[in-house]
Design a protein around this motif. Sequence first.
Motif, mmCIF file in Angstrom:
data_model
loop_
_atom_site.group_PDB
_atom_site.id
_atom_site.type_symbol
_atom_site.label_atom_id
_atom_site.label_comp_id
_atom_site.label_asym_id
_atom_site.label_seq_id
_atom_site.Cartn_x
_atom_site.Cartn_y
_atom_site.Cartn_z
ATOM 1 N N MET A 217 63.117 3.279 -34.189
ATOM 2 C CA MET A 217 64.523 3.630 -34.003
ATOM 3 C C MET A 217 64.807 4.084 -32.577
ATOM 4 O O MET A 217 65.868 3.782 -32.017
ATOM 5 N N SER A 253 68.713 10.003 -46.745
ATOM 6 C CA SER A 253 68.444 8.672 -47.283
ATOM 7 C C SER A 253 67.740 8.753 -48.632
ATOM 8 O O SER A 253 66.827 9.573 -48.839
ATOM 9 N N TYR A 267 64.027 -2.045 -39.673
ATOM 10 C CA TYR A 267 65.486 -1.992 -39.577
ATOM 11 C C TYR A 267 66.140 -1.314 -40.788
ATOM 12 O O TYR A 267 67.355 -1.423 -40.962
ATOM 13 N N ASP A 268 65.371 -0.600 -41.611
ATOM 14 C CA ASP A 268 65.923 -0.035 -42.844
ATOM 15 C C ASP A 268 66.820 1.180 -42.614
ATOM 16 O O ASP A 268 67.612 1.530 -43.486
ATOM 17 N N SER A 270 69.763 3.061 -40.258
ATOM 18 C CA SER A 270 70.821 2.758 -39.289
ATOM 19 C C SER A 270 70.851 3.796 -38.177
ATOM 20 O O SER A 270 70.546 4.982 -38.393
ATOM 21 N N ASP A 272 73.643 4.636 -36.885
ATOM 22 C CA ASP A 272 75.012 5.156 -36.908
ATOM 23 C C ASP A 272 75.067 6.672 -36.764
ATOM 24 O O ASP A 272 75.983 7.213 -36.127
#
Length: 383
Positions: A217, A253, A267-268, A270, A272
Amino acid sequence: MGPSYPRRVVAVNVAMRILGFMTGTSLDAVDMAVLDTDGEAIQGFGPSGERKLREETRALLLETTRQALAWKRGEPEPAIFEEARRAVAEEHFVAAESFLAEHGLAWGEFDLLGVHGQTVLHERPTAERVGRTVQLLDAERLAALTGRPVAFDFRTADVAAGGEGAPLAPIYHEARARASGLAAPVAALNIGGVANITLIGADGTLLAFDTGPGNGMIDLMLQERGLGRFDEGGRLAAAGQVDEAALNALLASAYFAAPAPKSLDRYDFSLDAVAHLSAQDAAATLVAFTAAAVLKAFDKNDAPPSALIVCGGGRHNPRIMAALAERVPVPVKAAEDYGWRGDAIEAEAFAYLAARTARGLPISFPGTTGVAAAMTGGRIARP
């Protein structure tokens, strides 16, 4: 992709010299390591090293990954997969030619090659579906180029049987700890794009799973902002402050409430939650996320391990190591503190798994991938 051939069981307790390869989702380099093993004991270590991916290969694999993530079940695989398989095989051959020349080795010295291939998609199973995992490699081409048999495709059988397909290194972590004379319980943490942990119980039982993000990330955040590929030396994170609200949002999560074993794709999660932060604060928060996710792993075992042995590229980031030391309730040690080669562990692991594939020994277990029973895996392509 051409045919592959059944596993050929070799004589018990005969050590093989195997060249293991690993390429991670960071798309940085081909890691290589030489291991002498019969798939149970480790008889010796040869050289290890890495060769950076060529830019054209990296660009192709980035596009392949993009198409893989958009690939809907039931549709034909993207045409780019076949091009990427060939490119991965040739990249491994070029990297290994340089590696062998550097160390005065020849292809004929190896009984077997153990090659992970390039992951472009990994979807964990759910109640509604089996998982999907894709590691690209033209193993037949690599076998032809090298003249050596190639063990590959280590994850597919496990996924087809309902397992997570990951992590696969735990059985090697146990062998490496045994070879080092480490008393269990002990834990090994690999920090790549995703972080995974192996908890080795006092009775030798294995529990393993992906804890959460590793470097992935942080790398993606920097790349999206045009700030380079990774936070070298953790300097950006060191200049930032952890945003607790963003950290808590990431830790909310549902993945963390799911039972182990469990696995992740790079990529699990985000970005954001940190999109509104400065690059420095985002990096600091993502470092804290990596460490806080590892801390949750210690809820999964009764007896705390004597140490957490950290392998993989993430141990080179001093901010990640410091965050682990602050949060994890056991001593945090770099692999080198125990004489392990921290950058080579995964390449060594796939050499070890290749030996187990050749001998028909199991490579995945209920406690490592969630498969119903210990099972063999991998295929061998012969020149």
